[in-house]
Design a protein around this motif. Sequence first.
Motif, PDB file in Angstrom:
ATOM      1  N   THR A 163       0.830  -1.200   0.000  1.00 23.72           N
ATOM      2  CA  THR A 163       0.000   0.000   0.000  1.00 23.72           C
ATOM      3  C   THR A 163       0.865   1.251   0.000  1.00 23.72           C
ATOM      4  O   THR A 163       2.041   1.223   0.372  1.00 23.72           O
ATOM      5  N   GLY A 164       0.251   2.329  -0.425  1.00 24.05           N
ATOM      6  CA  GLY A 164       0.947   3.605  -0.420  1.00 24.05           C
ATOM      7  C   GLY A 164       1.024   4.186   0.978  1.00 24.05           C
ATOM      8  O   GLY A 164       0.359   3.725   1.907  1.00 24.05           O
ATOM      9  N   ARG A 165       1.852   5.213   1.122  1.00 19.82           N
ATOM     10  CA  ARG A 165       1.990   5.910   2.403  1.00 19.82           C
ATOM     11  C   ARG A 165       1.162   7.191   2.381  1.00 19.82           C
ATOM     12  O   ARG A 165       1.084   7.872   1.349  1.00 19.82           O
ATOM     13  N   VAL A 206       0.387   3.204   6.479  1.00 15.63           N
ATOM     14  CA  VAL A 206       1.513   3.878   7.124  1.00 15.63           C
ATOM     15  C   VAL A 206       1.343   5.379   6.930  1.00 15.63           C
ATOM     16  O   VAL A 206       1.147   5.859   5.806  1.00 15.63           O
ATOM     17  N   THR A 207       1.406   6.106   8.029  1.00 15.42           N
ATOM     18  CA  THR A 207       1.106   7.544   7.992  1.00 15.42           C
ATOM     19  C   THR A 207       2.236   8.343   8.626  1.00 15.42           C
ATOM     20  O   THR A 207       2.771   7.959   9.659  1.00 15.42           O
ATOM     21  N   GLU A 208       2.568   9.465   7.997  1.00 16.18           N
ATOM     22  CA  GLU A 208       3.596  10.358   8.547  1.00 16.18           C
ATOM     23  C   GLU A 208       3.067  11.790   8.542  1.00 16.18           C
ATOM     24  O   GLU A 208       2.444  12.224   7.569  1.00 16.18           O
ATOM     25  N   ILE A 209       3.337  12.503   9.616  1.00 17.52           N
ATOM     26  CA  ILE A 209       2.914  13.895   9.760  1.00 17.52           C
ATOM     27  C   ILE A 209       4.122  14.809   9.607  1.00 17.52           C
ATOM     28  O   ILE A 209       5.154  14.585  10.248  1.00 17.52           O
ATOM     29  N   ARG A 218      -9.366   8.169  10.417  1.00 12.68           N
ATOM     30  CA  ARG A 218     -10.039   7.163   9.601  1.00 12.68           C
ATOM     31  C   ARG A 218      -9.084   6.283   8.789  1.00 12.68           C
ATOM     32  O   ARG A 218      -9.470   5.197   8.351  1.00 12.68           O
ATOM     33  N   LEU A 219      -7.848   6.741   8.580  1.00  8.20           N
ATOM     34  CA  LEU A 219      -6.943   6.017   7.689  1.00  8.20           C
ATOM     35  C   LEU A 219      -5.641   5.554   8.340  1.00  8.20           C
ATOM     36  O   LEU A 219      -4.986   4.644   7.830  1.00  8.20           O
ATOM     37  N   ALA A 241      -4.594   2.179  -1.305  1.00  2.00           N
ATOM     38  CA  ALA A 241      -4.745   0.734  -1.441  1.00  2.00           C
ATOM     39  C   ALA A 241      -4.101   0.215  -2.723  1.00  2.00           C
ATOM     40  O   ALA A 241      -3.643  -0.928  -2.787  1.00  2.00           O
ATOM     41  N   ALA A 242      -4.047   1.089  -3.746  1.00  2.00           N
ATOM     42  CA  ALA A 242      -3.450   0.702  -5.028  1.00  2.00           C
ATOM     43  C   ALA A 242      -1.930   0.857  -5.027  1.00  2.00           C
ATOM     44  O   ALA A 242      -1.282   0.591  -6.044  1.00  2.00           O
ATOM     45  N   GLY A 243      -1.377   1.308  -3.891  1.00  2.00           N
ATOM     46  CA  GLY A 243       0.079   1.400  -3.783  1.00  2.00           C
ATOM     47  C   GLY A 243       0.656   2.766  -4.065  1.00  2.00           C
ATOM     48  O   GLY A 243       1.879   2.925  -4.143  1.00  2.00           O
ATOM     49  N   ARG A 244      -0.209   3.769  -4.222  1.00  2.00           N
ATOM     50  CA  ARG A 244       0.279   5.121  -4.516  1.00  2.00           C
ATOM     51  C   ARG A 244       0.365   5.957  -3.237  1.00  2.00           C
ATOM     52  O   ARG A 244      -0.593   6.016  -2.469  1.00  2.00           O
TER      53      ARG A 244
END
Length: 236
Positions: free
Chosen positions: A6-8, A123-126, A117-118, A92-95
């Motif tokens: 998955t994308g970030r 993987v999430t970065e602020i 929500r996500l 979800a498409a990897g972008r």
Amino acid sequence: MVAIQTGRLYGIGVGPGDPELLTLKALRLLQAAPVVAYQSANDHESIARSIVASYLRGNQIEVPFHFPRALDPEAAQELYAEAIKPISAHLAAGRDVVVLCCGDPLFYGSFMYLFTRLADRFVTEIVPGVSSPMGAAAAIGMPLCYRNDIFSVLSATLPVEVLTTQLANADAVAIIKLRRHFDKVYQILTDLDLLDRAKYIEHATGTEQKIISIADVDPRNVPYFSMIIVPSKTQL
């Protein structure tokens, strides 16, 4: 079968208005991302996008979304869930997806509604940004607080009694979300004898920035992105 990576998700603060206040990290991620998303009402240009417009590559996928400010958060749950579907699909498409947010993503920022929500799915970065109270203080040229001063950020939408109590107990204050509430705030500042210290600014650091004497403000023309700063009376 090969699992799709998955994308970030990146939430980047673009600051209060001046494009040069974007951090180097935010700029690097913005220009590398294949997808750029931003809050945008149907009948208005996205302010966050306009701040970084000159940095966009021109071949990135752009995803505007709209979170209505006026709705009660509980009533808006379904709308929020629908608004983030295109972003979720790209991830979800990897972008990788960079989400632009005025000021700082986690300081009254629209990105927070995506984060809750996500972030548990991707993987999430602020990337923090310059918040509007800091930008406003710099634009006006005024120290906010010293040493052990208490600094408060208050929404003008709060009830009169809450605003009055909080203003009376803080040494320095930023009052945001003025718009239709300017008259209410003006009267409270008058009652607390704070009017002489109060400073008014619109669109801090941006091309439409205006610093106006609070006595000369037209209550009928106060934009959402306006603020009253009451700095500390301490002078060291």
